[in-house]
Design a protein around this motif. Sequence first.
Motif, PDB file in Angstrom:
ATOM      1  N   GLN A 192       0.802  -1.233   0.000  1.00 33.03           N
ATOM      2  CA  GLN A 192       0.000   0.000   0.000  1.00 33.03           C
ATOM      3  C   GLN A 192       0.832   1.280   0.000  1.00 33.03           C
ATOM      4  O   GLN A 192       0.489   2.265   0.653  1.00 33.03           O
ATOM      5  CB  GLN A 192      -0.979  -0.006   1.173  1.00 33.03           C
ATOM      6  N   TRP A 193       1.925   1.258  -0.746  1.00 35.81           N
ATOM      7  CA  TRP A 193       2.644   2.497  -1.035  1.00 35.81           C
ATOM      8  C   TRP A 193       3.186   2.413  -2.451  1.00 35.81           C
ATOM      9  O   TRP A 193       3.261   1.332  -3.038  1.00 35.81           O
ATOM     10  CB  TRP A 193       3.770   2.764  -0.023  1.00 35.81           C
ATOM     11  N   SER A 194       3.557   3.560  -2.990  1.00 33.01           N
ATOM     12  CA  SER A 194       4.078   3.622  -4.350  1.00 33.01           C
ATOM     13  C   SER A 194       5.133   4.713  -4.436  1.00 33.01           C
ATOM     14  O   SER A 194       4.998   5.769  -3.802  1.00 33.01           O
ATOM     15  CB  SER A 194       2.952   3.942  -5.340  1.00 33.01           C
ATOM     16  N   PRO A 195       6.188   4.494  -5.228  1.00 28.25           N
ATOM     17  CA  PRO A 195       7.156   5.572  -5.446  1.00 28.25           C
ATOM     18  C   PRO A 195       6.572   6.726  -6.253  1.00 28.25           C
ATOM     19  O   PRO A 195       7.184   7.805  -6.319  1.00 28.25           O
ATOM     20  CB  PRO A 195       8.284   4.879  -6.213  1.00 28.25           C
ATOM     21  N   PHE A 196       5.387   6.519  -6.824  1.00 26.10           N
ATOM     22  CA  PHE A 196       4.736   7.554  -7.624  1.00 26.10           C
ATOM     23  C   PHE A 196       3.734   8.388  -6.822  1.00 26.10           C
ATOM     24  O   PHE A 196       3.000   9.191  -7.405  1.00 26.10           O
ATOM     25  CB  PHE A 196       4.017   6.926  -8.822  1.00 26.10           C
ATOM     26  N   GLU A 197       3.667   8.203  -5.526  1.00 29.28           N
ATOM     27  CA  GLU A 197       2.667   8.934  -4.736  1.00 29.28           C
ATOM     28  C   GLU A 197       2.767  10.438  -4.984  1.00 29.28           C
ATOM     29  O   GLU A 197       3.847  11.020  -4.943  1.00 29.28           O
ATOM     30  CB  GLU A 197       2.844   8.620  -3.251  1.00 29.28           C
ATOM     31  N   GLY A 198       1.610  11.049  -5.246  1.00 34.19           N
ATOM     32  CA  GLY A 198       1.553  12.466  -5.564  1.00 34.19           C
ATOM     33  C   GLY A 198       1.690  12.775  -7.040  1.00 34.19           C
ATOM     34  O   GLY A 198       1.392  13.898  -7.474  1.00 34.19           O
ATOM     35  N   GLN A 199       2.106  11.794  -7.837  1.00 35.51           N
ATOM     36  CA  GLN A 199       2.265  12.002  -9.273  1.00 35.51           C
ATOM     37  C   GLN A 199       0.900  12.069  -9.944  1.00 35.51           C
ATOM     38  O   GLN A 199       0.049  11.209  -9.742  1.00 35.51           O
ATOM     39  CB  GLN A 199       3.087  10.871  -9.892  1.00 35.51           C
ATOM     40  N   ARG A 200       0.689  13.089 -10.756  1.00 39.82           N
ATOM     41  CA  ARG A 200      -0.540  13.217 -11.539  1.00 39.82           C
ATOM     42  C   ARG A 200      -0.238  12.782 -12.969  1.00 39.82           C
ATOM     43  O   ARG A 200       0.438  13.481 -13.715  1.00 39.82           O
ATOM     44  CB  ARG A 200      -1.054  14.648 -11.522  1.00 39.82           C
ATOM     45  N   PHE A 201      -0.709  11.592 -13.320  1.00 42.26           N
ATOM     46  CA  PHE A 201      -0.569  11.113 -14.681  1.00 42.26           C
ATOM     47  C   PHE A 201      -1.709  11.660 -15.537  1.00 42.26           C
ATOM     48  O   PHE A 201      -2.819  11.879 -15.051  1.00 42.26           O
ATOM     49  CB  PHE A 201      -0.595   9.581 -14.718  1.00 42.26           C
ATOM     50  N   SER A 202      -1.451  11.835 -16.802  1.00 44.85           N
ATOM     51  CA  SER A 202      -2.488  12.360 -17.691  1.00 44.85           C
ATOM     52  C   SER A 202      -3.395  11.271 -18.239  1.00 44.85           C
ATOM     53  O   SER A 202      -4.387  11.568 -18.905  1.00 44.85           O
ATOM     54  CB  SER A 202      -1.848  13.127 -18.849  1.00 44.85           C
ATOM     55  N   SER A 203      -3.080   9.998 -17.943  1.00 40.54           N
ATOM     56  CA  SER A 203      -3.862   8.871 -18.459  1.00 40.54           C
ATOM     57  C   SER A 203      -4.407   8.015 -17.326  1.00 40.54           C
ATOM     58  O   SER A 203      -3.846   7.990 -16.221  1.00 40.54           O
ATOM     59  CB  SER A 203      -2.995   7.987 -19.362  1.00 40.54           C
ATOM     60  N   SER A 204      -5.487   7.306 -17.637  1.00 44.86           N
ATOM     61  CA  SER A 204      -6.074   6.338 -16.710  1.00 44.86           C
ATOM     62  C   SER A 204      -6.313   5.031 -17.454  1.00 44.86           C
ATOM     63  O   SER A 204      -6.517   5.013 -18.672  1.00 44.86           O
ATOM     64  CB  SER A 204      -7.418   6.842 -16.170  1.00 44.86           C
ATOM     65  N   ILE A 205      -6.299   3.933 -16.699  1.00 41.79           N
ATOM     66  CA  ILE A 205      -6.687   2.637 -17.241  1.00 41.79           C
ATOM     67  C   ILE A 205      -8.179   2.487 -16.978  1.00 41.79           C
ATOM     68  O   ILE A 205      -8.600   2.234 -15.850  1.00 41.79           O
ATOM     69  CB  ILE A 205      -5.895   1.486 -16.583  1.00 41.79           C
ATOM     70  N   ASP A 206      -8.985   2.664 -18.018  1.00 42.56           N
ATOM     71  CA  ASP A 206     -10.434   2.626 -17.842  1.00 42.56           C
ATOM     72  C   ASP A 206     -10.965   1.213 -17.684  1.00 42.56           C
ATOM     73  O   ASP A 206     -11.944   0.987 -16.967  1.00 42.56           O
ATOM     74  CB  ASP A 206     -11.133   3.309 -19.020  1.00 42.56           C
ATOM     75  N   ALA A 207     -10.352   0.260 -18.380  1.00 44.51           N
ATOM     76  CA  ALA A 207     -10.820  -1.127 -18.290  1.00 44.51           C
ATOM     77  C   ALA A 207      -9.684  -2.071 -18.646  1.00 44.51           C
ATOM     78  O   ALA A 207      -8.810  -1.746 -19.453  1.00 44.51           O
ATOM     79  CB  ALA A 207     -12.006  -1.369 -19.220  1.00 44.51           C
ATOM     80  N   THR A 208      -9.708  -3.230 -18.006  1.00 43.04           N
ATOM     81  CA  THR A 208      -8.786  -4.317 -18.327  1.00 43.04           C
ATOM     82  C   THR A 208      -9.605  -5.581 -18.522  1.00 43.04           C
ATOM     83  O   THR A 208     -10.499  -5.884 -17.718  1.00 43.04           O
ATOM     84  CB  THR A 208      -7.749  -4.530 -17.207  1.00 43.04           C
TER      85      THR A 208
END
Length: 446
Positions: free
Chosen positions: A402-418
């Motif tokens: 439950q942690w990530s090195p990307f915490e706080g990063q705002r990506f411009s993309s989302s994974i809508d479905a897999t």
Amino acid sequence: MNKLLIKNAKLVNEGQTTEGDLLVVGERIEKIANEIAAPENCAVIDAAGRYLIPGMIDDQVHFREPGLTAKGDLATESAAAIAGGITSFMDMPNVNPLTTTRPVLEDKYRLAANRCSANYGFYFGATNRNIEEIKALQINEACGIKVFMGASTGDMLVDDSDALELIFEHAPVMVVTHCEHSPTIWDNEARARAQYGEDVPMSEHPNIRSAAACLASSTLATGLAKRYDALLHVLHLTTAIEMGLFARGHRSEKRITAEVCVHHLWFDESRYAELGSRIKCNPAIKRAEDRQALLAAVADDRLDIIATDHAPHTAAEKDNLYFKAPAGLPLVQHALQTLFELSKQGHFSVEKLVDKTSHAVADIFGVKERGYLREGYYADLALVNTEKPYTVSPANVLCKVQWSPFEGQRFSSSIDATIVNGAVVWQDGKLSGEVVGQRLQFDRSR
């Protein structure tokens, strides 16, 4: 059988992006066309111009099961993977017990059955003493033979020259290597201790796990592969200087291929001051110049595959002085978003991204009927919305730690479905709860 029609998508496949529809019937892609009428009793997703890509096949993860499940397990980490558009993964053998005999390998497959949200394959681990087990390995039993030519893995370090010769000579399937020269690392550690004591700054990590240590080991590995005409795949390359070992060109023309991981494309040594042990990994994240060389090598096809090396440790484990803080990062949930961000920045095209995360992995490892948008292939898909920003926070991280090195990063993309094997397993920020992952099938020998 379930039916699913995805309409109005930007289909990315085999170097091209086209607009069209894709029909799934059961587990497989039934039809791809400019326009498809919905059959009876068919669910429909209107992609509305979003990218539909073959799901990422991650050729290097550490999901920590069996034996290390406080950090992660096959169920939790595969759930995080599908949230990130990864539909298949290949897991490493440095677990407990080590995956270094064929019976233990089959035990691991039994452990995975009906528990993985994504499709799964497992590596067989090499040691200094298990050459007879390696010789007996059958083509479809493992995705490859992992050789740790670096100092981070204890009992799995292969540092006997005779053992290495035998592995490269007799490996029935591809050899994959972690390349760092242990004596160089040990000397660098001793110098760092002499200077700093136990409180070595994290910024020293790329000096301890140095470019010279990487180059010495990767030079040895590529030399052995050439001597014995072995299939070799070198994992998680990190340096500009190593790029001279690898040829440009299509993977079909190569016996030696190479991988880079998302964190080495995203971070450089300037981030140690902010993130410290959160980005401590082996091999180390290095200079800005190395990062730029890796990005260029993706674009010119020296580097064939992009993977994650997802390797979770608890936050408490990470919150330690240098020598006690373990190396490794949780990465599967945000790898594709990272790569779409790099594509948006102009480093490589979306088509190149898909080639390196899906097509190339399927080709190099001989993954059967996956990794492409092709009629008759398994429906392993990711729907990516490049107009829907996503910010990483501990609240939306699914891996067990439950942690990530990307915490706080705002990506411009989302994974809508897999979609895995035709089933929608992740949609609109939620897991479906369906566990449909299957054992990967491989058909490439040496």
